[in-house]
Design a protein around this motif. Structure first.
Motif, PDB file in Angstrom:
ATOM      1  N   HIS A  94     -19.504  18.482  -1.549  1.00  0.00           N
ATOM      2  CA  HIS A  94     -20.653  18.576  -0.649  1.00  0.00           C
ATOM      3  C   HIS A  94     -20.140  18.843   0.760  1.00  0.00           C
ATOM      4  CE1 HIS A  94     -24.549  16.577   1.115  1.00  0.00           C
ATOM      5  NE2 HIS A  94     -24.443  17.861   1.404  1.00  0.00           N
ATOM      6  N   ASP A 147     -29.928  13.527  -0.396  1.00  0.00           N
ATOM      7  CA  ASP A 147     -29.377  12.929  -1.622  1.00  0.00           C
ATOM      8  C   ASP A 147     -30.103  13.417  -2.872  1.00  0.00           C
ATOM      9  OD1 ASP A 147     -27.566  11.560  -0.095  1.00  0.00           O
ATOM     10  OD2 ASP A 147     -28.679   9.666  -0.100  1.00  0.00           O
ATOM     11  N   ASP A 148     -31.422  13.583  -2.773  1.00  0.00           N
ATOM     12  CA  ASP A 148     -32.176  14.061  -3.939  1.00  0.00           C
ATOM     13  C   ASP A 148     -31.709  15.450  -4.375  1.00  0.00           C
ATOM     14  OD1 ASP A 148     -33.643  11.783  -4.096  1.00  0.00           O
ATOM     15  OD2 ASP A 148     -35.488  12.615  -3.247  1.00  0.00           O
ATOM     16  N   VAL A 150     -28.660  16.671  -4.003  1.00  0.00           N
ATOM     17  CA  VAL A 150     -27.355  16.511  -4.653  1.00  0.00           C
ATOM     18  C   VAL A 150     -27.550  16.076  -6.099  1.00  0.00           C
ATOM     19  CG1 VAL A 150     -25.156  15.283  -4.598  1.00  0.00           C
ATOM     20  CG2 VAL A 150     -26.267  15.946  -2.447  1.00  0.00           C
ATOM     21  N   GLU A 151     -28.491  15.167  -6.315  1.00  0.00           N
ATOM     22  CA  GLU A 151     -28.774  14.681  -7.666  1.00  0.00           C
ATOM     23  C   GLU A 151     -29.381  15.777  -8.537  1.00  0.00           C
ATOM     24  OE1 GLU A 151     -31.273  11.057  -9.849  1.00  0.00           O
ATOM     25  OE2 GLU A 151     -31.513  11.444  -7.701  1.00  0.00           O
TER      26      GLU A 151
END
Length: 235
Positions: A94, A147-148, A150-151
């Motif tokens: 990332h 973060d969402d 990345v998930e």
């Protein structure tokens, strides 16, 4: 996973199943999947798939824009970058702000010079016999991926890896059918020319392949290709 992402995952599974039923070829299928990823991974503007070898040779397999292709050319030239590290060293890379990241100095320099990309998400797709692949999402804005994202990107990577394996199996099956048809035509030519039965014709093809150290399908193709001009002259 949030409810919205759960809906996307369900839709993604349906898309992969649809591509399988339609027997979509590898390139078209991968491009459709990464295009779908750009639509749903928040912050993403572009996506691409990188294929690389242990020698650090890099090629772009699929891309939604020219920027992923340019970035893969830079990785190929300098043997460094987040997509390479995602596969060889880490499952996920990332890059929150390429302008501030110091991990790949040559990649960073030329990526900034040649593209507006500042945020990158890279996921390992597979590593197989010295070859690796990575799925990459790109954005022009720094800190573009929450973060969402990345998930959800990881979920896309899992489905794309599975779909790619499926596409490759389908391609191999189509190739096998085409090879069988070509060998069948070559057997027919030999049977007609030398008054042999099917078994004898295939044995002759096999002996020619072994003696010349040439693949059976290449021998067959040569026979069929050479037969067509003869047929045209006799018309």
């Amino acid at each position: 996973m949030q409810d919205g992402n759960a809906v996307v995952v369900t839709q993604l599974a349906v898309l992969v199943s649809s591509l399988e039923r339609q027997e979509t070829d590898t390139t078209a299928g991968l491009n459709q999947l990464i295009g779908n990823g750009v639509m749903h991974v928040a912050g993403s503007q572009y996506a691409g798939i990188t294929l690389a070898e242990r020698s650090k040779s890099v090629v772009n397999v699929a891309a939604t824009h020219r920027y992923p292709v340019i970035l893969d050319v830079i990785q190929d030239r300098y043997g460094e970058g987040p997509c390479l590290d995602a596969a060889w060293r880490h499952h996920v890379m990332h890059v929150e702000d390429l302008a501030e990241d110091q991990r790949w100095p040559r990649y960073r320099r030329y990526a900034i010079e040649q593209t507006p990309i500042r945020s990158i998400l890279s996921y390992e797709l597979f590593v197989d016999r010295g070859t690796m692949a990575a799925l990459n999402f790109y954005a022009e804005r720094p800190h573009a991926f929450p973060d969402d994202s990345v998930e959800l990107g990881a979920v896309f990577a899992t489905h794309i890896a599975l779909a790619w394996s499926m596409f490759r199996r389908q391609d191999q099956f189509r190739s096998a059918l085409a090879s069988r048809d070509m060998i069948g035509q070559a057997k027919g030519i030999i049977m007609e020319r030398f008054n042999l039965d099917a078994v004898e014709a295939f044995e002759l093809l096999t002996r020619l392949s072994q003696k010349s150290n040439t693949r059976l399908i290449d021998i067959a193709k040569s026979l069929v290709d050479n037969e067509h001009p003869l047929k045209r002259r006799h018309r």
